[in-house]
Design a protein around this motif. Structure first.
Motif, PDB file in Angstrom:
ATOM      1  N   SER A 137       0.707  -1.262  -0.217  1.00 30.62           N
ATOM      2  CA  SER A 137      -0.020  -0.125  -0.098  1.00 30.62           C
ATOM      3  C   SER A 137       0.810   1.089  -0.088  1.00 30.62           C
ATOM      4  O   SER A 137       0.371   2.107  -0.651  1.00 30.62           O
ATOM      5  N   ALA A 140       1.899   1.879  -3.681  1.00 33.62           N
ATOM      6  CA  ALA A 140       0.817   2.770  -4.074  1.00 33.62           C
ATOM      7  C   ALA A 140       0.652   4.081  -3.928  1.00 33.62           C
ATOM      8  O   ALA A 140       0.349   4.870  -4.726  1.00 33.62           O
ATOM      9  N   ARG A 141       0.973   4.545  -2.663  1.00 37.36           N
ATOM     10  CA  ARG A 141       0.938   5.869  -2.485  1.00 37.36           C
ATOM     11  C   ARG A 141       1.913   6.636  -3.068  1.00 37.36           C
ATOM     12  O   ARG A 141       1.733   7.518  -3.655  1.00 37.36           O
ATOM     13  N   ASN A 143       3.463   5.642  -5.990  1.00 38.22           N
ATOM     14  CA  ASN A 143       3.095   5.690  -7.290  1.00 38.22           C
ATOM     15  C   ASN A 143       2.440   6.884  -7.661  1.00 38.22           C
ATOM     16  O   ASN A 143       2.422   7.246  -8.745  1.00 38.22           O
ATOM     17  N   ASP A 144       1.607   7.282  -6.768  1.00 43.91           N
ATOM     18  CA  ASP A 144       0.294   8.218  -7.232  1.00 43.91           C
ATOM     19  C   ASP A 144       1.177   9.850  -6.584  1.00 43.91           C
ATOM     20  O   ASP A 144       0.309  10.571  -6.520  1.00 43.91           O
ATOM     21  N   LYS A 145       2.342   9.747  -6.572  1.00 41.77           N
ATOM     22  CA  LYS A 145       3.142  11.183  -5.998  1.00 41.77           C
ATOM     23  C   LYS A 145       4.183  11.655  -6.997  1.00 41.77           C
ATOM     24  O   LYS A 145       5.260  11.296  -6.965  1.00 41.77           O
ATOM     25  N   PRO A 146       3.483  11.948  -8.374  1.00 42.00           N
ATOM     26  CA  PRO A 146       4.592  12.283  -9.188  1.00 42.00           C
ATOM     27  C   PRO A 146       5.434  13.360  -8.967  1.00 42.00           C
ATOM     28  O   PRO A 146       6.473  13.507  -9.484  1.00 42.00           O
ATOM     29  N   TYR A 180       2.693  -0.834 -10.463  1.00 41.60           N
ATOM     30  CA  TYR A 180       3.340   0.616 -10.144  1.00 41.60           C
ATOM     31  C   TYR A 180       4.148   0.838 -11.327  1.00 41.60           C
ATOM     32  O   TYR A 180       5.329   0.866 -11.233  1.00 41.60           O
ATOM     33  N   ASN A 182       4.570   4.145 -12.666  1.00 42.59           N
ATOM     34  CA  ASN A 182       5.535   5.353 -12.312  1.00 42.59           C
ATOM     35  C   ASN A 182       6.757   4.844 -11.245  1.00 42.59           C
ATOM     36  O   ASN A 182       7.552   5.540 -11.521  1.00 42.59           O
TER      37      ASN A 182
END
Length: 204
Positions: A137, A140-141, A143-146, A180, A182
């Motif tokens: 998890s 995942a966090r 991965n969503d922080k470009p 993931y 990213n």
């Protein structure tokens, strides 16, 4: 200065990458050290009762514990503010993100110990699954922080690289790259840095 380390330790790798990036690697003597749960290491326990890697031993004999604290010390030694912001909201964001990554590595290490060291029949799968979910998890966090993945190098990016490298090293079939993308792209960029490439853990 002396640093206790193992090439398999993601925590020691973090310090090694930071030392290279800060231009301090030549000031550190690396001392190979083995710590295994359930096995005594009385000499090392005298340095740190926690028996964890790494530890930085200063020339005056003082001991600095914890990979983050060691990097913070090295960052200050290099002038400050290079890998960890000196003050303000960004400092606390970086420290908080790093704490998450540190916890993810702790959970991954516990999964490793549960599988490899606990005797068959005594393994607690629900407990292990819970710790793996924490690490997964966390990926995942990030991965969503470009913004975190693309900004100039800092301690968060170094720690994230160590998390992903440890996943490759000890959990090669976990599938994080497909899950993931990213993080996959970020990791490939980081592998272009000599500090990251030279510190890769040995083949499992």
């Amino acid at each position: 200065m002396k640093l206790t380390f193992s090439p398999a330790s993601p925590f020691a790798r973090k310090v090694r990458i930071a030392a290279i990036e800060l231009g301090l690697i030549d000031k550190i003597e690396f001392v190979p050290t083995t710590v295994v749960p359930g096995q005594a290491n009385e000499d090392y326990s005298k340095i740190t009762p926690m028996k964890k890697l790494p530890v930085l031993i200063l020339d005056n004999g003082d001991v600095i514990l914890d990979s983050y604290v060691i990097v913070e010390y090295l960052d200050e030694l290099a002038g400050g503010g290079k890998l960890i912001p000196l003050s303000g909201p960004e400092r606390w964001k970086v420290k908080s993100d790093h704490s998450l990554l540190q916890g993810m590595l702790d959970s991954m290490l516990l999964c490793r110990y549960e599988k490899m060291l606990r005797p068959q029949g005594l393994q607690w799968q629900v407990w292990s699954d819970d710790h793996w979910k924490r690490a997964w998890s966390g990926m995942a966090r990030f991965n969503d922080k470009p913004d975190v993945l693309a900004r100039p190098l800092d301690i968060v990016q170094i720690a994230l690289t160590c998390v992903l490298g440890y996943a490759d090293f000890r959990f090669a079939d976990c599938g994080w790259r497909n899950a993931y993308p990213n993080l996959d792209a970020f990791h490939e960029r980081m592998l272009g840095r000599p500090s990251v490439k030279v510190s890769l853990p040995p083949k499992a």
